[in-house]
Design an enzyme around this catalytic site. Structure first.
Site, PDB file in Angstrom:
ATOM      1  N   CYS A 330       0.946  -1.302  -0.071  1.00  0.00           N
ATOM      2  CA  CYS A 330       0.120   0.230   0.227  1.00  0.00           C
ATOM      3  C   CYS A 330       0.675   1.190  -0.042  1.00  0.00           C
ATOM      4  CB  CYS A 330      -1.045  -0.010   1.084  1.00  0.00           C
ATOM      5  SG  CYS A 330      -2.407   1.051   0.953  1.00  0.00           S
ATOM      6  N   HIS A 427      -3.634  -5.491   1.378  1.00  0.00           N
ATOM      7  CA  HIS A 427      -3.176  -5.968   2.768  1.00  0.00           C
ATOM      8  C   HIS A 427      -3.770  -7.435   3.154  1.00  0.00           C
ATOM      9  CE1 HIS A 427      -2.085  -1.923   4.007  1.00  0.00           C
ATOM     10  NE2 HIS A 427      -3.136  -1.398   3.289  1.00  0.00           N
TER      11      HIS A 427
END
Length: 488
Positions: A330, A427
């Site tokens: 991310c 994630h």
């Protein structure tokens, strides 16, 4: 008849989240339909829910403990700090605005309405709602407009159990002092107390319990000994991130100033053949790391500046020159590129900054947040990977042609020509055992850990721990039907 009970702390970090998770599993094991609830949370470690929103990671763990799917009603207000004085405000799973602390106080009456709406919906679908407070009700300077502790308990008509932390010392003063400082109407909401994190022979605190009971008039629900396996459960508080020694394979993780969604580290920390080393500001990235993992960030551009300020950019170049591996997730993925552009000033001043340059990609920040539960395929092995996406920005560039994940009909992630530097937006991918084992195998480490099974086993152990040391029959007696709500 639906009942509710609220667990508040006599201080911050007394273990409220863990106690609520244990209670949720214990009462679920007894056959009750249980829901966790936290009116207001502050954390950059969020979980994505099936109804398309985000809540605090602790409430997602508590939902797992209750064997319920996480839902945005379980944490209707989530504050995600972006600066030292301001936070993004998430209401019932969706971003409402970004407010400075001073302005947030003015918004609390509107937020209390949303909190009570979510609470009522949970009550309609539950036999027992276990509510977690935030911080301490003794912070009476924050009482006006409060929606996190006594303000909520008073508005909803929910009884309170006060939990003290004996590990940090002064627990008698924590409990008795809280009673002393609270106004009478708040004091009346507290129906009992419990002590958490005791080390050694619990009977040695019998006199202490007697003193607290005598001085407060509240009954004790028990003394919880230190739960040694707590580290196996995903942590929410950034202060709980710690290095975990294991095997010879070393993963170095720079602690970003706005680190977010660091639950990515939990499966790696649980691996017996892996050591996870958290690198604090001012310390160099270790030269013997096998993998440098750059985690997510709530403020990517600010954390990129923080990364450079520690000299980690120079350490990372040396690591890559030595043939070391790098993964960015991310915000960490965005940092690894050539440039991060923020034309609308979403993270601050509009403009662009150079990235670390280890991936030939560019990120453009955009106002729309990607917020989805995601199932992907690890292209190297065909293994299924489950996770979630929660980010601003789109990343494109030549190295995206070497994507290493596939999500539906699109490729995800990027890799350098050597394959030693990789990044993606997914994630939670390390929780997928087959992927984690394959990745570690490629890097020279072995894995035979069933991570999710270990979390489930630990929740059962925690529930048994609480059953042994806490008076759950008394807790149920003290729980009451919330004001204005009844269900036959």
């Amino acid at each position: 008849m639906t009942k509710a009970i609220m667990i508040q702390g006599a201080g911050s970090n007394v273990g409220k989240s863990m106690v609520v998770a244990g209670l949720a599993r214990a009462f679920t094991n007894r056959g009750l339909r249980v829901s966790p609830f936290k009116p207001q949370n502050m954390s950059n470690n969020a979980a994505v829910t099936q109804d398309g929103g985000e809540i605090g990671r602790a409430q997602a763990l508590q939902a797992l403990a209750a064997r319920r799917a996480p839902h945005t009603d379980m944490n209707p207000v989530l504050l995600k700090p972006e600066t030292d004085t301001g936070a993004q405000v998430i209401v019932q799973g969706q971003r409402m605005t970004t407010l400075r602390a001073r302005d947030y106080t003015k918004a609390k009456p509107q937020l209390l309405k949303a909190v009570l709406e979510s609470f009522d919906r949970l009550c309609a679908d539950s036999e027992l709602v276990i509510v977690e407070g935030a911080g301490s009700p003794a912070e009476i300077n924050l009482r006006e407009g409060d929606i996190a502790n006594m303000g909520f308990a008073s508005a909803a008509g929910v009884s309170v159990i006060l939990v003290g932390d004996i590990d940090r010392g002064g627990v008698i003063a924590q409990i008795v002092g809280t009673q002393t400082i609270l106004p009478p109407e708040d004091r009346a909401l507290i129906k009992g107390f419990a002590i958490n994190k005791f080390r050694g022979d619990v009977s040695l605190f019998d006199d202490g319990l007697a003193e607290i009971e005598q001085r407060t008039g509240w009954p004790s629900l028990g003394v919880l000994p230190w739960f040694d396996e707590a580290w196996r459960l995903p942590a929410e508080d950034v202060m709980d991130i710690a290095s975990t020694p294991g095997g010879n394979f070393k993963v170095a993780v720079p602690r970003l100033s706005r680190i977010a969604n660091f639950d990515d580290l939990d499966p790696l920390s649980s691996e017996p053949n892996v050591s996870v080393e958290i690198i604090e500001a001012g310390h160099p990235l270790p030269g013997d790391a096998d993998l440098v993992l750059i985690p997510g960030s709530k403020s990517t551009i600010a954390d990129l500046a923080h990364f450079r300020a520690q000299g980690w950019d120079i350490d990372l170049k040396a690591h890559v020159r030595r043939g070391g591996h790098v993964m960015g997730i991310c915000g960490g993925y965005q940092m690894l590129g050539r440039e991060i552009a923020d034309p609308d000033g979403i993270e601050g001043t509009a403009g662009s900054v150079p990235g670390l340059g280890h991936l030939d990609v560019t990120t453009v920040m955009q106002p729309e947040k990607h917020l989805t539960l995601t199932r992907a395929t690890y292209l190297s092995t065909g293994d299924s990977v489950e996770g979630y996406e929660i980010h601003l920005g789109e990343t494109t560039g030549p190295d995206c042609s070497r994507a290493w994940l596939r999500v539906g009909g699109r490729d995800e992630g990027a890799a350098s020509p050597s394959g030693r530097v990789r990044g993606c937006y997914l994630h939670g991918l390390f929780s997928s055992d087959a992927f984690r084992a394959a990745m570690l195998h490629d890097l020279g480490a072995q894995s035979d850990l069933a991570f999710n099974d270990s979390v489930e086993a630990t929740l059962d152990d925690l529930a048994n721990h609480i059953e042994r040391h806490m008076n759950l029959e008394l807790l149920l007696e003290l729980a009451e039907t919330p004001r204005g709500y009844s269900k036959s």
